[in-house]
Design a protein around this motif. Structure first.
Motif, PDB file in Angstrom:
ATOM      1  N   GLY A   1      -3.990  13.340 -40.136  1.00  0.00           N
ATOM      2  CA  GLY A   1      -5.268  13.530 -40.827  1.00  0.00           C
ATOM      3  C   GLY A   1      -6.197  14.423 -40.027  1.00  0.00           C
TER       4      GLY A   1
ATOM      5  N   LEU B   1      -5.151  18.046 -40.268  1.00  0.00           N
ATOM      6  CA  LEU B   1      -5.506  18.654 -41.556  1.00  0.00           C
ATOM      7  C   LEU B   1      -7.008  18.936 -41.641  1.00  0.00           C
TER       8      LEU B   1
ATOM      9  N   ILE C   1     -17.944  22.253 -38.972  1.00  0.00           N
ATOM     10  CA  ILE C   1     -19.056  21.343 -38.669  1.00  0.00           C
ATOM     11  C   ILE C   1     -19.595  21.624 -37.269  1.00  0.00           C
TER      12      ILE C   1
ATOM     13  N   PHE D   1     -22.373  12.450 -41.246  1.00  0.00           N
ATOM     14  CA  PHE D   1     -21.345  11.914 -42.146  1.00  0.00           C
ATOM     15  C   PHE D   1     -21.396  12.567 -43.528  1.00  0.00           C
TER      16      PHE D   1
ATOM     17  N   ILE E   1     -19.520  15.833 -43.020  1.00  0.00           N
ATOM     18  CA  ILE E   1     -18.083  15.578 -42.938  1.00  0.00           C
ATOM     19  C   ILE E   1     -17.511  15.339 -44.342  1.00  0.00           C
TER      20      ILE E   1
ATOM     21  N   ILE F   1     -14.698  17.565 -46.186  1.00  0.00           N
ATOM     22  CA  ILE F   1     -13.424  16.990 -46.611  1.00  0.00           C
ATOM     23  C   ILE F   1     -13.095  17.416 -48.041  1.00  0.00           C
TER      24      ILE F   1
ATOM     25  N   GLY G   1      -6.315  15.053 -45.515  1.00  0.00           N
ATOM     26  CA  GLY G   1      -6.714  14.660 -44.157  1.00  0.00           C
ATOM     27  C   GLY G   1      -7.743  13.540 -44.196  1.00  0.00           C
ATOM     28  N   GLY G   2      -8.691  13.674 -45.088  1.00  0.00           N
ATOM     29  CA  GLY G   2      -9.734  12.654 -45.215  1.00  0.00           C
ATOM     30  C   GLY G   2      -9.166  11.307 -45.624  1.00  0.00           C
TER      31      GLY G   2
ATOM     32  N   LEU H   1      -6.111  10.240 -45.016  1.00  0.00           N
ATOM     33  CA  LEU H   1      -5.377   9.674 -43.884  1.00  0.00           C
ATOM     34  C   LEU H   1      -6.340   9.108 -42.821  1.00  0.00           C
ATOM     35  N   LEU H   2      -7.526   9.683 -42.769  1.00  0.00           N
ATOM     36  CA  LEU H   2      -8.483   9.225 -41.743  1.00  0.00           C
ATOM     37  C   LEU H   2      -9.403   8.130 -42.259  1.00  0.00           C
TER      38      LEU H   2
ATOM     39  N   ALA I   1      -9.821   5.140 -40.075  1.00  0.00           N
ATOM     40  CA  ALA I   1     -10.555   5.518 -38.866  1.00  0.00           C
ATOM     41  C   ALA I   1     -12.053   5.605 -39.167  1.00  0.00           C
ATOM     42  N   PHE I   2     -12.401   6.282 -40.261  1.00  0.00           N
ATOM     43  CA  PHE I   2     -13.814   6.410 -40.616  1.00  0.00           C
ATOM     44  C   PHE I   2     -14.441   5.045 -40.911  1.00  0.00           C
TER      45      PHE I   2
ATOM     46  N   ARG J   1     -13.606   2.212 -39.499  1.00  0.00           N
ATOM     47  CA  ARG J   1     -13.868   1.574 -38.202  1.00  0.00           C
ATOM     48  C   ARG J   1     -15.113   2.158 -37.549  1.00  0.00           C
ATOM     49  N   ILE J   2     -15.255   3.492 -37.660  1.00  0.00           N
ATOM     50  CA  ILE J   2     -16.428   4.146 -37.059  1.00  0.00           C
ATOM     51  C   ILE J   2     -17.698   3.660 -37.748  1.00  0.00           C
TER      52      ILE J   2
ATOM     53  N   LYS K   1     -18.625   0.341 -36.615  1.00  0.00           N
ATOM     54  CA  LYS K   1     -19.160   0.383 -35.251  1.00  0.00           C
ATOM     55  C   LYS K   1     -20.632   0.805 -35.249  1.00  0.00           C
ATOM     56  N   MET K   2     -20.961   1.717 -36.160  1.00  0.00           N
ATOM     57  CA  MET K   2     -22.311   2.267 -36.161  1.00  0.00           C
ATOM     58  C   MET K   2     -23.234   1.544 -37.134  1.00  0.00           C
TER      59      MET K   2
END
Lengths: 333, 333
Positions: free
Chosen positions: A260, A263, A271, B244, B247, B251, B260-261, B263-264, B267-268, B270-271, B274-275
């Motif tokens: 990811g 890509l 960005i 964000f 981003i 995407i 890609g977005g 697949l991530l 991850a996003f 989790r981020i 966190k925030m």
């Protein structure tokens, strides 16, 4: 037209500074004066093909380090690139001075050696922040830690000229950074400043704005005292660096997320470019009697080249004369 | 133990507040008092199965809106959920008050109705910022727009207790937010405050820190006046929201980046978690004589539930008594 560059200023000087000067030399019409240790500059210059009539070296024997006390450095190091650069502007031998060196020293040299524009109480450092809808100029970001209302009023006048002439905003909006939209919200400084800004008829004052308005790009100029502006600048640098570090780490978490990340590489590069301070060519020290641009300590060649181009544009639009006229009109009232 | 909740406070009240209270009710040992319009609260409560002995309704007839003048609201709306909630704490009929309503009104009710702890000059709002290495408590983020050195000293004492007891930091480090590391760098306030903090032997004072240190997680407590702290808070919200958004837009730019977005996405997520401020359960108003927690206006059920849990923990560790002891020791010197 001559632009003096502090070849010794910045974390990667003279390497990146000389490279940036060479890059800019073909784009600008004026000449570049590289100030610093002649031999070191020569060694760097010899790496490139460049128009020799457009770059000259001006030898200075002393160097001010990044963490040196600015007051002391100015007193003791009369033959430093920073002091001599400012003096060249003062004496009309250069039309602008660009340095990515010790910010405090450049600021002091600008204020004391180039000298303030008559009527300007405190020069201010202005920085361009990228935003969703466009760029926002924030000032002061560190010249003046305890500002008074009259300083912010002058910042409004100087900032709107810069936003108009260099950032090409027509009739730029000016907001006052506070902690609530209403005129009576804020600290003593903003509460006293608000009505003074409201009174000015040559400023498109839109009232108080808040921290979250800095990155929308909805305002062209945002005013703050130098302490708050500097905290905002460094908080923003710290937060965006933290976010991208976390993203990078999360991308490494699995094979799928790595793919990811791959890509999305072009997207992340765009960005990064959008948020990259090197695109904005340094921070002008507004209110001094000659174009003076302070680069980020970690400036690379591109940042230096952009700062040089901004310096040239500032000379071309006669930024200093415009500020002089505007400040004096304001003072006459 | 009883925790009073302002069921009418917040952009999505009473819906999200009641939902959050129900969520928290099974996790906490104490009882919850929901303050507000009885019928409205009942309608919401009826949606859920909840332990009926743990949630009671306390009818109040008035509601303070999010943009109402706090001073006026406090004077005119004696039977509002905010005023009555604070009064219940004052009278010992509740041990804590949680509200995501009008911040100024909750702050004023806390300060004037619950009342300050004897010796405390100005209460302060503390907020937890997520950082790379851990959480950092920043205070004041808006209670006190023109702080004095003695206010910051008391913030240091209150903040370190909160960091120790609630954030579970042993011997928390305390930094003073300024614009340079050296003691003499900063504005008048920080320059006067620095030596006073240095003198205290019950504070692990590490000197000045800068904006970029807020998100490293290297410091446990960071002190600032309420104006600067509020600007920092809102700048951070604005910047992370802008990043964000950019981003997300990038995407969408191509099919590859969309993949890609996708697949991530984990991850996003989790981020984001966190925030996410909702994880941190609201901002305590430190220095008032009863646990008082101010939620973000846009609090959802999770944020409310977390705020209730923090309130319970604050009661359990006897936060108010610890602050009382510490402030009085500090004052005796």
């Amino acid at each position: 037209m001559k632009i003096a560059i502090d070849a010794m200023g910045g974390d990667d000087a003279p390497l990146e500074v000389v490279k940036g000067a060479v890059q800019a030399s073909s784009d600008i019409k004026g000449q570049i004066i590289l100030l610093g240790l002649k031999e070191k500059i020569k060694t760097e210059l010899n790496k490139y093909n460049y128009p020799e009539d457009k770059i000259e070296i001006y030898h200075t024997s002393q160097t001010i380090s990044m963490d040196e006390s600015p007051a002391r450095a100015l007193r003791k190091k009369k033959d430093s690139s920073v002091v001599v650069g400012a003096k060249l502007v003062k004496e009309g031998r250069a039309d602008a001075f660009v340095s990515a060196g010790n910010t405090g020293a450049v600021m002091a040299a600008g204020t004391l050696k180039v000298g303030r524009i008559q009527g300007v109480k405190r020069p201010a450092i202005a920085t361009v922040f990228p935003g969703l809808k466009g760029e926002t100029l924030v000032l002061d970001v560190g010249a003046n830690a305890d500002s008074k209302p009259e300083h912010l009023v002058q910042q409004a006048q100087m900032g709107q000229i810069y936003a108009k002439e260099i950032l090409h905003k027509s009739n730029p909006t000016v907001g006052l950074l506070s902690i609530g939209e209403e005129a009576k919200k804020g600290n003593q400084l903003t509460k006293e400043t608000y009505p003074k800004l409201k009174e000015l008829d040559n400023i498109n004052f839109v009232g108080n704005v808040e921290g979250r308005d800095i990155f929308t790009g909805e305002y062209d100029v945002i005013l703050s005292d130098g302490f708050v502006g500097n905290v905002v600048l460094k908080t923003s640098e710290g937060l965006s660096s933290a976010i991208f570090k976390i993203i990078k780490k999360e991308i490494q978490a699995s094979w799928l997320s790595k793919l990811g990340g791959l890509l999305l590489k072009p997207a992340f590069n765009r960005i990064k470019k959008k948020m990259d301070y090197t695109e904005y060519g340094g921070a002008p020290l507004l209110g001094v009697n000659g174009v003076t641009i302070i680069g980020h300590g970690s400036s690379n060649a591109k940042a230096i080249a952009n700062a040089i181009k901004i310096a040239e544009e500032s000379i071309n639009v006669e930024l200093i004369d415009l500020i002089k006229q505007n400040i004096n009109e304001g003072t006459d009232k």
